[in-house]
Write an enzyme that holds these catalytic residues in place. Structure first.
Site, PDB file in Angstrom:
ATOM      1  N   LYS A  44       0.834  -1.344   0.050  1.00 31.71           N
ATOM      2  CA  LYS A  44      -0.046   0.133   0.043  1.00 31.71           C
ATOM      3  C   LYS A  44       0.754   1.169  -0.032  1.00 31.71           C
ATOM      4  O   LYS A  44       0.408   2.361   0.613  1.00 31.71           O
ATOM      5  CB  LYS A  44      -0.882   0.237   1.179  1.00 31.71           C
ATOM      6  N   SER A  45       1.996   1.176  -0.620  1.00 32.03           N
ATOM      7  CA  SER A  45       2.876   2.295  -0.862  1.00 32.03           C
ATOM      8  C   SER A  45       3.065   2.993  -2.192  1.00 32.03           C
ATOM      9  O   SER A  45       3.945   3.729  -2.405  1.00 32.03           O
ATOM     10  CB  SER A  45       4.349   1.947  -0.260  1.00 32.03           C
ATOM     11  N   GLY A  46       2.195   2.281  -2.967  1.00 25.43           N
ATOM     12  CA  GLY A  46       2.004   2.819  -4.487  1.00 25.43           C
ATOM     13  C   GLY A  46       2.887   1.960  -5.271  1.00 25.43           C
ATOM     14  O   GLY A  46       3.448   2.465  -6.522  1.00 25.43           O
ATOM     15  N   THR A  47       2.979   0.546  -5.113  1.00 29.13           N
ATOM     16  CA  THR A  47       3.508  -0.325  -5.785  1.00 29.13           C
ATOM     17  C   THR A  47       2.955  -0.211  -7.271  1.00 29.13           C
ATOM     18  O   THR A  47       3.851  -0.425  -8.397  1.00 29.13           O
ATOM     19  CB  THR A  47       3.364  -1.671  -5.342  1.00 29.13           C
ATOM     20  N   ASN A  48       1.756  -0.502  -7.307  1.00 24.83           N
ATOM     21  CA  ASN A  48       0.966  -0.662  -8.891  1.00 24.83           C
ATOM     22  C   ASN A  48       1.444   0.608  -9.737  1.00 24.83           C
ATOM     23  O   ASN A  48       1.657   0.491 -10.773  1.00 24.83           O
ATOM     24  CB  ASN A  48      -0.322  -0.861  -8.666  1.00 24.83           C
ATOM     25  N   TRP A  49       1.284   1.510  -8.883  1.00 21.25           N
ATOM     26  CA  TRP A  49       1.806   3.071  -9.580  1.00 21.25           C
ATOM     27  C   TRP A  49       3.120   3.237 -10.102  1.00 21.25           C
ATOM     28  O   TRP A  49       3.412   3.534 -11.161  1.00 21.25           O
ATOM     29  CB  TRP A  49       1.515   4.276  -8.635  1.00 21.25           C
ATOM     30  N   HIS A  99       7.751  -7.434  -1.603  1.00 20.97           N
ATOM     31  CA  HIS A  99       6.941  -6.603  -0.673  1.00 20.97           C
ATOM     32  C   HIS A  99       7.736  -6.947   1.042  1.00 20.97           C
ATOM     33  O   HIS A  99       7.359  -6.094   1.797  1.00 20.97           O
ATOM     34  CB  HIS A  99       5.473  -7.149  -0.476  1.00 20.97           C
ATOM     35  N   ARG A 121       6.373   5.300   1.620  1.00 16.74           N
ATOM     36  CA  ARG A 121       4.940   6.185   1.818  1.00 16.74           C
ATOM     37  C   ARG A 121       5.050   6.406   3.133  1.00 16.74           C
ATOM     38  O   ARG A 121       5.205   5.692   4.018  1.00 16.74           O
ATOM     39  CB  ARG A 121       3.911   5.499   1.300  1.00 16.74           C
ATOM     40  N   SER A 129      -4.671   3.024   4.091  1.00 19.18           N
ATOM     41  CA  SER A 129      -4.803   2.411   2.993  1.00 19.18           C
ATOM     42  C   SER A 129      -5.047   0.967   3.079  1.00 19.18           C
ATOM     43  O   SER A 129      -5.853   0.255   2.462  1.00 19.18           O
ATOM     44  CB  SER A 129      -3.658   2.702   2.114  1.00 19.18           C
TER      45      SER A 129
END
Length: 204
Positions: A44-49, A99, A121, A129
């Site tokens: 939930k730190s922006g991995t996909n982005w 992760h 993040r 998140s």
């Protein structure tokens, strides 16, 4: 309903997609290649982005790849059975997502020249998140209140373990030439600036 998680060397693993046997194989058997690019994040730190950004850079802005192939195939999570299987058989440069904390990563990485991007993040936003993400899945038997989840987050008793230990461990690598640290909040600022610039340019 699925079990919450199982523990492995002090780290709670979500049973749905991470198995202890795979994590052990990643650490002890997986061979990191010098040409690999590894995306490291606490969940939930922006991995996909970040995966989308890296993939667009690799294709020089051509969106066809990201539009036709899901991100878990473009940058498999190595700690999952499906991701590990894909990566061990893949030829050429690999884009790898991970992760878990530093002590569970492939030992071969530490003597390699593989490039790493570590995305961090704000823990407050990670916590919120994560809480709502797990609450919106069927992977958790009984999601506690946000207050109780907050207490467990501080103690590291949440899926994937302590955010604080994750950061502390991976940041020990930040002086290496092949290790790049990025901050989610900085990426967001840049994204907003680019959006505004683009909109102003369009109107002009």
């Amino acid at each position: 309903m699925m079990p919450d998680y199982s523990w492995f060397e002090g780290i709670p693993l979500p049973d749905m997609w991470v198995q202890k046997e795979i994590v052990e194989d990643v650490r002890n058997k997986f061979v990191v290649k010098d040409e690999d690019l590894i995306i490291l994040t606490y969940p939930k730190s922006g991995t996909n982005w970040l995966i989308e950004i890296v993939c667009l850079i690799q294709t020089k802005g051509d969106p066809k790849w990201i539009q036709s192939v899901p991100n878990w195939e473009r940058s498999p999570w190595i700690e999952t059975k499906s991701g590990y299987t894909v990566l061990t058989s893949k030829e050429g440069p690999r884009l790898i997502s991970f992760h878990l904390p530093i002590h569970l990563f492939a030992k071969s990485f530490f003597s390699s020249k593989a490039k790493v991007i570590y995305l961090i993040r704000n823990p407050r936003d990670v916590l919120v998140s994560g809480y709502f993400f797990w609450g919106n899945t069927n992977l958790v038997k009984n999601l506690e209140s946000l207050g109780i989840y907050f207490e467990r987050f501080l103690k590291g008793n949440v899926r994937y373990g302590s955010w604080f230990e994750h950061i502390h461990g991976w940041l020990s690598m930040r002086e290496r030439d092949n290790f790049l640290v990025l901050y989610y909040e900085d990426m967001k600022k840049v994204s907003i600036c680019l959006t505004v610039t683009t909109q102003l340019g369009t109107r002009a």
